[in-house]
Scaffold this motif. Sequence first.
Motif, PDB file in Angstrom:
ATOM      1  N   GLY A  53       0.794  -1.218   0.000  1.00 22.29           N
ATOM      2  CA  GLY A  53       0.000   0.000   0.000  1.00 22.29           C
ATOM      3  C   GLY A  53       0.831   1.275   0.000  1.00 22.29           C
ATOM      4  O   GLY A  53       0.332   2.349  -0.337  1.00 22.29           O
ATOM      5  N   ASP A 186      -5.439   0.330   6.482  1.00 21.68           N
ATOM      6  CA  ASP A 186      -6.414   1.180   5.806  1.00 21.68           C
ATOM      7  C   ASP A 186      -6.492   2.561   6.449  1.00 21.68           C
ATOM      8  O   ASP A 186      -7.501   3.266   6.301  1.00 21.68           O
ATOM      9  N   GLN A 192      -0.186   4.110   7.874  1.00 20.35           N
ATOM     10  CA  GLN A 192       0.279   3.084   6.940  1.00 20.35           C
ATOM     11  C   GLN A 192       1.796   2.912   7.010  1.00 20.35           C
ATOM     12  O   GLN A 192       2.301   1.786   6.905  1.00 20.35           O
TER      13      GLN A 192
END
Length: 381
Positions: A53, A186, A192
Motif C-alpha cells: 500500500g 487502511d 500506513q
Amino acid sequence: MKKNQIVAIIMLVVVAAGCFISGKAFMATWEEDVIIPGPGVTEVRMLSEYFPGLEGTAGDTEIYVMEGEEEGGSVLILGGTHANEMSGHMTAVLFIENAQVEAGTVYVIPRTNHSAATHNDPQEAHPDTIHITLDSGAVREFRHGSRATNPIDQWPDPDVYVNYMGQKLSGSECRNINRCYPGKADGTLTEQMAYGVTQFIIAESIDMTIDLHEASPEYPTINTIVAHDRAMDLASFVAIDMQMEGIDISLERSPTTLRGLTHRELGDHTDTLALLMEAPNPAQGRLRGVTDEELIVTGQDDLYVRAAELGMLYVPFDENGWPLEVRCARHTTGVLTMCMEYGNLYGEPITITGMPTYDELCENGLGAYLNEPTETTTEST
C-alpha cells in the motif's frame, strides 16, 4: 509606453522572478539527501515490499541491509522517525556508510517517516538543510525535516486524533508516526507507514529494534534509554556499560499510559525487543536563542548556558553545548553496546566492525566518517 504600463511590466517581472525562485526552493524540498552506502551494505529494499500500500507514495522508504557471513541475531535501526532530530538520521547514515557486519544482520531505515523529510517547520525558524565538511574539504548536505508528515501528503488534521490504541491526542499528532504504531493498513499515510514498519519486523523476525531520537535539554527523558518491559534486562546491562565508559545515561521503562510509540507498541505487537534512545538538542527546546544551522550542528546556545546556571535543565550545558557529533557518538555507542549485550544475553551475536568509537567521533567530527561523494553521486543530487 505609458509610465503606469512600464511600472506594471516591472512588477510582473519581479513577481515572476519571485515565483521562479520560491518554486525552485520548494522543489528542492523534495530532493533526498544522498546516502553513499559502504561495502558492508549487501542489499537495499523498500518498505513497500512488506506493505504494498505504500508503493508510489511519499511514505515508501529505503531499508539498507547488512548481512554478516556468520549467523546471529538481527537488529533494526530506525533513524528519521522525527526528521528534525538530526542525530537519529545521521547515526543511521554513519552505519550505512561505515558498518561491516561479521555476524547477524543489521537493517537500517534512515528516513522512517519519509514524508517528514520533504518539508520543515518554518514557524520554528528551522533551516531546510545542514552541511557537513569532510576531511577532503568536500561538503555533504543533509535534509533537516519536520517532526510530522508533510501536510501535502496528509491533510486535514482532525481536532482530536484517536490512535489505534484508542488514546485521544492533539489532532496534529495524527502526522507523528511515533504516535501511530502499530499502524493501520487502511489508515492515514502516517498510520500506513507505521503499519509497514510493523509488518517488516514481523516478516523478518527482527530480534531488536532501536529508535533514535533527540529532545530538548529541559525535557526530563533525555540522555536516556527507554525500553519495553521485555527489553529491560538488556537495557540495564547497556546503561551500566555506558556509565562505566563515562557516558552518562539513564534508563526508563516504557510507559503504558502513552500509546502509539515504538518502544511500547512494537514490543506489544511483535516479538522484537523495542528500545528508544534520546540525545539532547537545544534546537528542539523552547529556551533557545537564534535558531539556525549552526545551532543544530554545534549545539551551542548562550541562553541554554544561562538556563543551566538557573537549574532549569536535565542535562549539563556549558559553552561547548551538545554538538551533533557528540549526539551521534552517544547513539552509535548505544547501538553497538546493545548489539554486543544482545549476543551475550541470547547467544545470537550481532557483530559490527568499522564504526568509529565515541571518542573518535567526538574528536574528529562526522566529516571524518562520511563517504566521499563521487561524480555519480554528485549528479544524482
